[in-house]
Design an enzyme around this catalytic site. Structure first.
Site, short mmCIF file in Angstrom:
data_model
loop_
_atom_site.label_atom_id
_atom_site.label_comp_id
_atom_site.label_asym_id
_atom_site.label_seq_id
_atom_site.Cartn_x
_atom_site.Cartn_y
_atom_site.Cartn_z
N SER A 11 -2.69 -2.43 -13.70
CA SER A 11 -3.92 -3.11 -13.31
C SER A 11 -5.03 -2.13 -12.96
O SER A 11 -6.17 -2.27 -13.42
CB SER A 11 -3.65 -4.04 -12.13
OG SER A 11 -3.08 -3.35 -11.04
N HIS A 32 2.94 3.41 -22.24
CA HIS A 32 4.22 3.79 -22.85
C HIS A 32 4.82 2.63 -23.64
O HIS A 32 5.85 2.80 -24.30
CB HIS A 32 5.19 4.29 -21.79
CG HIS A 32 5.69 3.23 -20.84
ND1 HIS A 32 4.93 2.75 -19.80
CD2 HIS A 32 6.86 2.55 -20.80
CE1 HIS A 32 5.61 1.83 -19.15
NE2 HIS A 32 6.77 1.68 -19.73
N LYS A 33 4.16 1.47 -23.58
CA LYS A 33 4.63 0.30 -24.31
C LYS A 33 3.71 0.03 -25.51
O LYS A 33 2.53 -0.25 -25.34
CB LYS A 33 4.66 -0.93 -23.40
CG LYS A 33 5.57 -0.78 -22.19
CD LYS A 33 5.46 -2.01 -21.29
CE LYS A 33 6.33 -1.86 -20.05
NZ LYS A 33 6.18 -3.03 -19.13
N LYS A 109 -1.46 6.23 -5.33
CA LYS A 109 -1.51 6.22 -3.87
C LYS A 109 -0.10 6.19 -3.32
O LYS A 109 0.49 5.13 -3.11
CB LYS A 109 -2.33 5.02 -3.37
CG LYS A 109 -3.79 5.07 -3.82
CD LYS A 109 -4.59 3.89 -3.32
CE LYS A 109 -6.05 4.02 -3.74
NZ LYS A 109 -6.89 2.89 -3.27
N LYS A 195 -2.24 4.05 4.22
CA LYS A 195 -2.74 2.70 4.52
C LYS A 195 -1.81 1.63 3.99
O LYS A 195 -1.79 0.50 4.50
CB LYS A 195 -4.16 2.52 3.99
CG LYS A 195 -4.36 2.87 2.51
CD LYS A 195 -4.06 1.74 1.56
CE LYS A 195 -4.23 2.19 0.12
NZ LYS A 195 -3.96 1.12 -0.85
N ASN A 260 1.02 -4.64 -1.06
CA ASN A 260 1.66 -4.25 0.20
C ASN A 260 1.48 -5.34 1.26
O ASN A 260 2.43 -5.66 1.98
CB ASN A 260 1.08 -2.92 0.68
CG ASN A 260 1.48 -1.76 -0.21
OD1 ASN A 260 2.57 -1.22 -0.09
ND2 ASN A 260 0.60 -1.38 -1.13
N VAL A 283 5.22 -1.96 -8.26
CA VAL A 283 5.67 -1.06 -7.22
C VAL A 283 4.96 -1.34 -5.90
O VAL A 283 3.75 -1.51 -5.85
CB VAL A 283 5.43 0.41 -7.64
CG1 VAL A 283 5.80 1.36 -6.51
CG2 VAL A 283 6.23 0.73 -8.89
#
Length: 336
Positions: A11, A32-33, A109, A195, A260, A283
């Site tokens: 994104s 990579h796709k 990050k 953060k 997060n 992730v």
């Protein structure tokens, strides 16, 4: 016209590539796709990461890194922390083969899990400095979902090389996207990584039914902990009062667009971490970063009660309610 390669079609990589393409730069994004690259080229969309967003017609994609990097003067790496070394090694091989020297930047990050290195340190270990003239980081309050829609956004580009920061600034700037520069690479990277931890806590508070008072208290005292870590690692304290610090903390700690923050809300509902990570499909950098910061606390003799409490909740089975109670009933002290 500047030729730019963006490595990573998630994104954030897509949003940054799209911004630079709209600015009439020649931008090629690497995935990579193969299927994802073909989808971007044929449909001008990246539906898995940015559903409903129309990408600029000039933006091109490829799954061949050599094709993406060939002739580029700027290479921007935007992949999860765990993929930084793999992608950097491949980039080093590509640059060696083409005998290129580029301005190198990243917009990741996080911190490496075992070594606790910052992203720029990982990149520098994998790519010989003969292949790049400067290294920069893009940080600050910026959700990809809003950037790709043209929402007003201001970010910070941190670098020890002013010319590298200004080159990236020029490629990104337009009437919707305003990049500033700063000379604190360390602080910019730490602000972006740390953060995420506090954002998980903010989501937990909202998920438990607390309101704006609690959220504001957590973000403010969380910033104190971020600055403590920053000072210990050589960052400039004032960096954390700017876009790379408090700016990024606010948007990540208060917006449902933040993975997060959403992870914290889900954990507060009683879901186990493994289920939250699976459902997120992306992730959650703060979950891994918190391990490094707890180690920093021990190594440098820091006082990081919020971070420590979150670690205990996520990894040691302490309940969120118990963690909140312990934080609120600690010995009283002056504000610092």
């Amino acid at each position: 016209m500047t030729k730019i390669a963006v490595l990573g079609a998630g994104s954030w990589g897509t949003a940054l590539a799209n911004t630079m393409a709209k600015n009439e730069n020649q931008v090629m994004i690497w995935s990579h796709k193969e299927a994802q690259a073909q989808e971007i080229n044929a449909q001008h969309e990246n539906p898995h990461y940015l559903p409903g967003a129309r990408l600029d017609n000039a933006l091109q994609a490829t799954n061949n890194m050599e094709e993406a990097v060939q002739g580029a003067s700027i290479v921007l790496i935007v992949v999860p922390t765990k993929a930084i070394r793999t992608v950097s090694k491949q980039l080093a091989e590509t640059l060696a083969k083409s005998k290129q020297r580029v301005i190198l930047a990243h917009a990741a990050k996080g911190l490496e899990q075992k070594t606790h290195l910052r992203i720029s340190q990982m990149i520098a270990e994998e790519i010989p400095d003969q292949f790049y003239s400067g290294l920069a980081v893009i940080s600050g309050p910026s959700h990809a979902e809003d950037v790709v829609k043209g929402d007003l956004t201001a970010i910070s580009i941190g670098s020890n090389d002013e010319s590298a920061a200004k080159a990236l600034q020029g490629a990104l700037a337009n009437e919707h996207f305003r990049p500033y520069t700063n000379s604190d690479l360390i602080g910019s990277e730490l602000g972006g990584a740390l953060k995420n931890i506090i954002a998980i806590g903010s989501g937990m508070l909202i998920g438990k039914g607390y309101g704006a008072n609690a959220q504001a208290a957590l973000l403010t005292r969380g910033l104190v902990e971020i600055r403590r870590v920053g000072r210990a690692l050589g960052a400039k304290p004032e960096t954390f009062l700017g876009l790379a610090g408090i700016g990024d903390l606010i948007v990540t700690g208060m917006s449902p667009n933040s993975r997060n923050y959403r992870a914290g809300v889900s954990l507060a509902s009683g879901k186990p971490l493994a289920q939250v990570e699976e459902e997120m499909g992306m992730v959650i950098e703060g979950v891994n970063t918190i391990k490094a910061v707890v180690d920093f606390e021990k190594k440098y003799g820091l006082d990081l009660p919020i971070t420590r409490a979150l670690y205990q909740v996520i990894y040691e089975g302490k309940s969120i309610d118990e963690g909140i109670e312990e934080l609120m009933t600690r010995p009283l002290k002056a504000e610092d």
